[in-house]
Design an enzyme around this catalytic site. Structure first.
Site, PDB file in Angstrom:
ATOM      1  N   PHE A 224     -36.034 -17.360  44.466  1.00 59.54           N
ATOM      2  CA  PHE A 224     -37.200 -18.667  44.739  1.00 59.54           C
ATOM      3  C   PHE A 224     -38.138 -19.133  46.337  1.00 59.54           C
ATOM      4  CE2 PHE A 224     -32.640 -20.324  43.234  1.00 59.54           C
ATOM      5  CZ  PHE A 224     -33.083 -19.899  41.744  1.00 59.54           C
ATOM      6  N   THR A 451     -35.037 -13.300  37.354  1.00 56.12           N
ATOM      7  CA  THR A 451     -35.771 -13.635  36.251  1.00 56.12           C
ATOM      8  C   THR A 451     -35.956 -12.855  35.130  1.00 56.12           C
ATOM      9  OG1 THR A 451     -37.422 -12.095  37.594  1.00 56.12           O
ATOM     10  CG2 THR A 451     -37.386 -14.563  38.354  1.00 56.12           C
ATOM     11  N   GLY A 492     -45.460 -11.953  39.722  1.00 56.32           N
ATOM     12  CA  GLY A 492     -45.451 -10.779  39.399  1.00 56.32           C
ATOM     13  C   GLY A 492     -45.027  -9.908  37.906  1.00 56.32           C
ATOM     14  N   ILE A 563     -46.925 -15.629  25.945  1.00 58.66           N
ATOM     15  CA  ILE A 563     -45.725 -15.437  26.231  1.00 58.66           C
ATOM     16  C   ILE A 563     -44.972 -14.234  26.189  1.00 58.66           C
ATOM     17  CG2 ILE A 563     -43.132 -16.541  25.970  1.00 58.66           C
ATOM     18  CD1 ILE A 563     -45.087 -18.125  27.881  1.00 58.66           C
ATOM     19  N   LYS A 635     -49.890 -16.480  31.680  1.00 53.38           N
ATOM     20  CA  LYS A 635     -50.184 -16.610  32.453  1.00 53.38           C
ATOM     21  C   LYS A 635     -48.628 -16.795  33.635  1.00 53.38           C
ATOM     22  CE  LYS A 635     -53.742 -20.011  31.600  1.00 53.38           C
ATOM     23  NZ  LYS A 635     -54.064 -21.127  31.394  1.00 53.38           N
ATOM     24  N   GLY A 636     -48.723 -16.835  34.892  1.00 59.98           N
ATOM     25  CA  GLY A 636     -47.188 -17.277  35.779  1.00 59.98           C
ATOM     26  C   GLY A 636     -46.175 -18.099  35.481  1.00 59.98           C
ATOM     27  N   GLY A 638     -42.931 -18.597  36.687  1.00 58.24           N
ATOM     28  CA  GLY A 638     -41.603 -18.625  37.221  1.00 58.24           C
ATOM     29  C   GLY A 638     -41.853 -20.472  38.331  1.00 58.24           C
ATOM     30  N   GLU A 639     -42.760 -21.068  37.790  1.00 57.24           N
ATOM     31  CA  GLU A 639     -42.748 -22.361  39.172  1.00 57.24           C
ATOM     32  C   GLU A 639     -43.363 -23.559  38.224  1.00 57.24           C
ATOM     33  OE1 GLU A 639     -43.627 -20.475  43.694  1.00 57.24           O
ATOM     34  OE2 GLU A 639     -44.264 -19.366  41.686  1.00 57.24           O
TER      35      GLU A 639
HETATM   36 MO1  MOS Z   1     -41.698 -18.378  45.337  1.00 54.92          MO
HETATM   37  S1  MOS Z   1     -41.775 -19.780  46.481  1.00 54.92           S
HETATM   38  O1  MOS Z   1     -43.569 -18.006  45.251  1.00 54.92           O
HETATM   39  O2  MOS Z   1     -40.826 -16.974  45.848  1.00 54.92           O
END
Ligand code: MOS
Length: 672
Positions: A224, A451, A492, A563, A635-636, A638-639
């Site tokens: 994270f 992930t 990533g 996706i 697009k990313g 993860g966040e």
């Molecule tokens: Mo995340 S805070 O971009 O590893």
């Protein structure tokens, strides 16, 4: 797609950093500062050195050789000054973990303490304007006439939101195993989100050329951001192994993570805003105070999303930082965007209430044509679609806006909405692809921190090659593989995936082997505002007697380009929202004003959401075809799931109770 390493993980065969079997390994246990600020006047290691199995004691008494330019948090034992309570000030190497730990308690350190200051205040005399905020944004922006916009508004708001220190708690605590070869080459099995950049930073700290260091992180149990750049454990393992003349393992405890692996900075955020009679913003200001250590300037980008979200003739954002006697804050899922959007999206809800406009409608009214601060066109922007699709799915249309008006037995019930955004970036990456073992092997120094990166890259390679995914094996998590950026910043998959696809195309042309380097392609990316958007809807219920808060249901609707894999994407979105619920309701590290450091250090006193905390949670996405993003059109993801979630919950709490909580986390005590 199911995770390609799923079986390896659930059967316990997947090795995490601390688990590598290394012959002759010794163990290193850190000694942490008991004062928050001052000077070490002496280290008496004699008792420790006499204890069973002890091989070496490291401290500033006899500083190990490190590069003078080493990042101060990694420059272990180089200085006598103590910068924060909990800082690593010595370490013991012994034949077993238990012997190292016992001896660490016997190391006597004398200090000359000095008065410390660990309290963030928005009137702190030490607040200053950093040159930039992370990673390279302007510190302040100013557009239009703020005072005039506020003066002409029909409805105004001037409120302050605060967010506490928060800590990443990945399942796998930080660990490093260091091995030196006879000719001075270093291998580290590390809990790291980035093996290429990790190698470079560790090598720089040790004063070695990067090609003499290898970082291996084949499986990582979450990060994270807390493993985004090397933490002291990596360098400690290396210098301890050098001192002991044996491989050395450093496995931090959960308690130690809280002190030495970084945290989300606390924030104090003032928002001023005005609406005209039609609900259009006339002015918006977002001003932030936050902290860093005396060692390193870490300036979080808390207000940057406010530059992206809403149309307004007057817009001001500003960041101020104060250097305190604390550990250096660091990356935590959507650093900046996440706490910043708690403030902005709570403020939008407050404006909607004050103006008597539905909060979904208010956001639609203030939808911009171009990025409000820069004026850049968006590559694609589908916030409106996320809000309208979410409103329809959630059943928002017949919502009664009155606060504190719905009872279900002992529970007060309410709903809330918030918008979210996160930038879409990519960084240069290399990759290779080869026909091998009757199939295809793809190599890239990516890291799968849980992930599903290995699975996503397998799918990208198989799609490009036009073969079954079972024929493709992806090797990652090793800095000896083709250079690649960190698993962070939600970039990533887009960064590595672009290189993997390019290498597979090269293989198809060549027949046997393909290589790729996206450096030039990334440089040639056009100037556009590239962002994922989303809308989170929450329903909460609050026990009228105890103040217990439950999130009965949550829906996230996201616009994140193509996706790549539905199963992995859903996990990422739901994981982000779950972490956002933790931020809203429970996560808080308490600073010890009297002694420095933190008072809570474990999962008994730092609560993260568990299964019992999550009831109905759902993530969906809209079809988004954006051919100006990157070759993958992705697009990313993860966040963005965590951005906006805390505000959606806080807004629902207001709707349920009529109580506006501007200070996270929203605990029962704050509602009673
Ligand atoms: Mo995340 S805070 O971009 O590893």
């Amino acid at each position: 797609m199911n995770r390609v390493e799923g079986q390896e993980k659930v059967t316990g065969h997947a090795l995490y950093a601390a688990e590598y079997p290394v012959e002759g390994v010794a163990y290193c246990y850190p000694v942490q500062s008991e004062i928050a600020r001052g000077r070490i006047t002496g280290v008496d290691a004699s008792a420790a050195l006499a204890m069973s199995g002890v091989l070496a004691v490291l401290s500033s008494e006899d500083p190990p050789e490190l590069a003078e330019s080493a990042e101060p948090e990694l420059a272990l034992f180089q200085r006598r000054e103590v910068a924060y309570r909990g800082q690593i000030v010595a370490a013991v190497v012994a034949d077993t973990y238990e012997n190292a730990r016992d001896a660490a308690r016997a190391v006597r350190i004398s200090y000359e303490p000095r008065a410390h200051d660990v309290r963030l205040r928005d009137d702190h005399p030490g607040l200053y304007k950093p040159d930039k905020v992370n990673p390279a944004y302007p510190t302040d922006t100013e557009k239009g006439d703020l005072a005039a916009g506020l003066a002409e508004a029909a409805v105004t708001l001037d409120v302050t939101y605060t967010t506490p220190v928060m800590h990443n708690n990945p399942m796998e605590p930080h660990a490093s195993v260091a091995l030196w070869s006879g000719d001075g080459e270093l291998t580290i099995y590390d809990a790291s989100q980035g093996v290429s950049v990790g190698r470079d930073i560790i090598a720089a700290a040790l004063g070695l050329p990067p090609e003499r260091v290898r970082v291996v992180s084949r499986h990582v149990g979450g990060g994270f951001g807390s493993k985004g750049t090397p933490r002291p454990n990596s360098v400690l393992a290396a210098i301890a192994a050098r001192a002991a003349g044996r491989p050395v393992k450093v496995a931090l405890t959960r308690q130690q993570l809280f002190d030495v692996t970084g945290y989300r900075t606390p924030t104090i955020q003032r928002i001023r805003a005005g609406l005209d009679a039609a609900g259009r913003l006339t002015a918006l200001a977002h001003e932030v105070a936050e902290q860093s250590s005396t060692l390193v300037e870490f300036a979080e980008q808390t207000a940057v999303s406010t530059r992206v979200m809403y149309a307004t003739p007057a817009l001001r954002t500003a960041h101020r930082l104060v250097r305190l006697d604390v550990a250096t804050p660091s990356w935590m899922r959507a650093p900046g965007e996440c706490p910043g959007m708690f403030a902005l999206e709570s403020a939008m809800d407050e404006l909607a209430v004050a103006a008597g406009i539905d909060p979904v409608e208010l956001r639609l009214i203030n939808e911009p044509d171009t990025e409000p601060d820069s004026g850049l066109p968006f590559s694609s922007r589908n916030l409106v679609a996320c809000l309208t699709e979410g409103a329809a799915r959630f059943g928002w249309h017949d919502r009664d806006p009155a606060p504190g008006a719905r009872r279900r037995g002992r529970w007060l019930v309410g709903t809330g909405v918030a918008a979210s955004t996160y930038p879409t970036r990519r960084q240069p990456s290399q990759a290779s692809a080869a026909v091998e073992d009757g199939g295809y092997v793809v190599r890239v120094a990516a890291v799968d921190i849980g992930t599903g990166a290995r699975t996503a890259l397998t799918r990208i390679a198989a799609d490009t090659l036009g073969v079954d995914a079972e024929l493709v094996r992806v090797e990652l998590g090793d800095s000896d593989l083709p250079e690649a950026p960190v698993a962070g910043g939600s970039m990533g998959t887009t960064s590595w995936g672009s290189a993997v696809a390019m290498a597979c195309e090269d293989l198809l042309a060549d027949g046997k082997h393909g290589i790729a380097d996206t450096t030039d392609a990334v440089k040639a990316d056009s100037q556009l505002s590239r962002h994922a958007f989303g809308a989170q809807f929450a329903e909460v219920r609050i026990d009228v007697d105890t103040g217990e808060i439950r999130v009965s249901r949550m829906l996230g609707v996201f616009a994140a380009g193509r996706i790549v894999d539905e199963t992995l994407a859903r996990s990422q979105f739901v994981g982000g929202m779950t972490m956002g619920i933790g931020m809203a309701l429970m996560e808080e590290t308490v600073t010890d004003y009297e002694f420095g450091g933190f008072t809570n250090h474990d999962l008994a006193q730092y609560h993260v959401p568990v299964n019992a905390d999550i009831e109905r949670i759902e993530a969906v996405w809209i079809d988004e075809d954006d051919d100006r993003l990157n070759p993958m059109g992705a697009k990313g993801i993860g966040e963005i799931g965590i951005v906006g979630t805390a505000a959606a919950v806080a807004n629902a709490v207001y709707h349920a109770t009529g109580r506006r909580i501007r200070d996270l986390p929203i605990t029962p005590a704050k509602l009673l």
